[in-house]
Design an enzyme around this catalytic site. Structure first.
Site, PDB file in Angstrom:
ATOM      1  N   GLU A   8      -1.553  -9.086   3.457  1.00 27.39           N
ATOM      2  CA  GLU A   8      -1.441  -9.680   4.799  1.00 27.39           C
ATOM      3  C   GLU A   8      -2.794 -10.062   5.389  1.00 27.39           C
ATOM      4  OE1 GLU A   8      -0.768  -6.540   3.978  1.00 27.39           O
ATOM      5  OE2 GLU A   8      -1.090  -5.116   5.614  1.00 27.39           O
ATOM      6  N   CYS A  68       0.837  -1.201   0.000  1.00 25.53           N
ATOM      7  CA  CYS A  68       0.000   0.000   0.000  1.00 25.53           C
ATOM      8  C   CYS A  68       0.872   1.251   0.000  1.00 25.53           C
ATOM      9  CB  CYS A  68      -0.967  -0.055   1.176  1.00 25.53           C
ATOM     10  SG  CYS A  68      -2.447   0.915   0.863  1.00 25.53           S
ATOM     11  N   HIS A 125      -3.512  -4.927   0.530  1.00 32.46           N
ATOM     12  CA  HIS A 125      -2.911  -5.502   1.745  1.00 32.46           C
ATOM     13  C   HIS A 125      -3.021  -7.025   1.721  1.00 32.46           C
ATOM     14  CE1 HIS A 125      -2.334  -1.774   4.072  1.00 32.46           C
ATOM     15  NE2 HIS A 125      -3.389  -1.335   3.408  1.00 32.46           N
TER      16      HIS A 125
HETATM   17  N1  GLN Z   1      -1.913   6.755   2.961  1.00 30.36           N
HETATM   18  C1  GLN Z   1      -2.030   6.030   1.740  1.00 30.36           C
HETATM   19  C2  GLN Z   1      -3.386   6.227   1.097  1.00 30.36           C
HETATM   20  O1  GLN Z   1      -4.324   6.606   1.752  1.00 30.36           O
HETATM   21  C3  GLN Z   1      -1.742   4.554   1.951  1.00 30.36           C
HETATM   22  C4  GLN Z   1      -2.693   3.866   2.858  1.00 30.36           C
HETATM   23  C5  GLN Z   1      -2.210   2.544   3.358  1.00 30.36           C
HETATM   24  O2  GLN Z   1      -1.037   2.254   3.323  1.00 30.36           O
HETATM   25  N2  GLN Z   1      -3.102   1.741   3.889  1.00 30.36           N
HETATM   26  O3  GLN Z   1      -3.557   5.993  -0.049  1.00 30.36           O
END
Ligand code: GLN
Length: 549
Positions: free
Chosen positions: A517, A379, A515
């Site tokens: 995970e 992410c 994600h």
């Molecule tokens: N802050 C980033 C976004 O909002 C990544 C978010 C995250 O890593 N879950 O896109």
């Protein structure tokens, strides 16, 4: 069969592992061929767990249907094969919110709206809202018995015992039996008090899970049984486990699943626990090891990367190796403290929000790319990998994500103000939007490019992965970055959202906008984690070979 309900409460102190206990009960019942689900009832007032501080509250877990939930749901998913949705977690805040908005609409016809029955009815309805085909519903009540906030939940489950009957409901209470060194004795008094507290509000537990450092003797079990008014074989030793995945087998050896099925009058086959034994064995007897640097902001609080830590353990299981995680504070890297990055076999930059430590993470990614160290970016980690490649290889000086610099000349990561959510609804947002509700949340499809690392890992053309972010890769820059060596290996079916990137000429460099995970399980390690660890192991072995020469 009518659904049966198991209510899990906790007493004496918090952090005894109610989530693991509920998950292990779920695992045991599944291993006996039953279809289960687990719900977590959170007594806090927050309406949206998604906006809670990970420092205070640990990770926000995301379900397939895009609910932002308590991290216990992560345990439920890792211990079972059940599908969890937004129905599986609710807070006091959400319950009150629903009742109050009904009151505002005049649905109570001016009657007095009260905790009993209105709040308790709302809680009961939410507990009873279960999908078809489920045999047993395990309900974990957050907090500790005696907390003021928990009372309406306990009252609701007390009522449910009467509504459902004894054969359809079971109270399991997790307590502590401490060992007092100076007396050289294990003490049952806290358990007695905790059970008394439950009985005072009308709940007589049926089964006690006694968290201890050592096995309870039969004498001690008899004493607890007598004072707490539970059957002797319903006093279960819940001894501290070396690893969490040992708990289902340990509970089984204490007769827990037998007692539960008996009490609920469920006819079920004998459990097959071989998969849990194999997992325990793989974790305890690894053949190799690797060192992975986890470069983040919340490194001091391991709970904020709960699923990630587990997914790394699973990646280890897939490779018969132990994964040593070195937590590296990205702000330390900014201060020039990089020693921790030099001796690792793999570098992982996880998700995150806010600009603290961003440049440190970019430095870590640059290091991984240049030194050909296996890299996994999740992410935010993927977004920063794009920024790194843009700045250092694609001529995008001062490139950034608009999250950190709105005025950057190269907004490689930007905010799509209008997007279509999982329900095909058009959502709009800008940088000032509410923190909750404006993210891309839950599972979205991703099409993989043949021949890439991603495709090799998944061995599939199309995958579903879970998202939780606002910002996206800016498709305008795709060509420019591809010319610089970046590979788009995963993309949304309509070709507008870049989901996975890789780097040409690097042994294993992969960033994903989702994600992974959240979907990893000990008995089904996530392929990206499996392959990341595999690549890290390979690098370690090559390094060792070089040293020997
Ligand atoms: N802050 C980033 C976004 O909002 C990544 C978010 C995250 O890593 N879950 O896109």
């Amino acid at each position: 069969m009518r659904q049966k309900f198991i209510f899990v409460t906790g007493g004496v102190v918090s952090s005894l592992g109610k989530g693991i206990a509920a998950s292990s009960i779920g695992a045991l019942l599944e291993s006996r061929g039953l279809n289960i689900t687990i719900k977590k009832l959170d007594p806090y007032i927050n309406v949206d767990p998604g906006t809670m501080n990970p420092f205070q509250h640990g990770e926000v877990f995301v379900t397939e249907d895009g609910a932002e939930t308590d991290l216990d749901l992560g345990h439920y998913e890792r211990f079972t094969t059940a599908a969890f949705s937004r129905k599986c977690n609710f807070t006091t805040g959400q319950v009150y919110d629903a009742v109050i908005s009904r009151e505002r609409k005049g649905e109570y016809l001016g009657g007095t709206v009260q905790v009993i029955p209105h709040i308790t009815d709302e809680i009961k309805n939410r507990i009873l809202d279960v999908d078809e085909g489920i045999d047993v519903v395990i309900v974990e009540i957050g907090g500790t018995v005696g907390d003021i906030e928990g009372l309406p939940f306990l009252e609701a489950i007390r009522q449910l015992r009467n509504d459902l009957g004894k054969e359809n409901s079971l109270f399991v209470h997790l307590t502590l039996v401490p060992f007092i060194k100076t007396a050289d004795e294990m003490k049952t008094k806290p358990t007695q008090h905790s059970v008394n507290e439950l009985r005072r509000i009308g709940i007589q537990p049926d089964i006690l899970l006694c968290r201890t450092e050592r096995q309870l003797s039969q004498g001690l079990k008899d004493k607890i049984s007598l004072f707490c008014n539970v059957e002797k074989d319903a006093v279960i030793t819940a001894k501290d486990a070396e690893i969490i995945y040992d708990v289902p087998v340990a509970f089984h050896n204490e007769g827990l699943d037998e007692k539960i099925t008996q009490s609920l009058n469920i006819w079920a086959k004998k459990p097959d626990l071989s998969k849990w034994e194999e997992i325990g064995d793989a974790i305890k007897h690894p053949k190799k090891e690797v060192d992975i640097a986890l470069v983040g902001k919340y490194v001091k609080l391991k709970d904020s990367y709960k699923s990630l830590n587990e997914a790394l353990v699973h990646g280890g299981i897939a490779n018969s190796c132990k994964v040593n995680v070195r937590y590296v504070d990205s702000e330390d890297i900014e201060k020039g403290i990089t020693a921790d990055l030099f001796n690792v076999d793999g570098i992982l930059v996880p998700g995150g929000f806010g600009d603290r430590g961003i440049e440190g993470k970019i430095n870590a990614i640059e290091h991984a790319r240049e030194k050909k160290i296996p890299f996994l970016g999740l992410c935010l980690g993927m977004q920063l990998a794009v920024v790194e490649i843009g700045r250092h290889l694609a001529g995008c000086k001062d490139a950034n994500s608009c999250e950190f610099n709105e005025k950057t000349p190269f907004p490689l990561i930007y905010l799509i103000e209008e997007f279509v959510d999982r329900e095909n609804q058009v959502q709009t947002r800008d940088q000032y939007s509410d923190k909750g509700g404006t993210m891309r949340l839950g599972a979205y499809p991703c099409v993989l490019k043949p021949g890439t690392l991603a495709h090799k890992a998944y061995e599939k053309e199309i995958v579903q992965e879970r998202h939780r972010h606002r910002y996206e890769f800016n498709i305008k820059y795709r060509e420019q970055l591809e010319k610089a060596g970046m590979i788009v290996s995963g993309i949304s079916p309509d070709g507008t959202l870049v989901e996975i990137i890789e780097m040409k000429g690097h042994p294993w460099f992969l960033g994903c906008q989702f994600h992974p995970e959240f979907k990893s399980k000990p008995f089904d390690p996530h392929p990206l984690f499996g392959d990341f660890i595999k690549a890290s192991l390979k690098r370690r072995q090559e390094k060792l070979r070089c040293k020997k020469k």
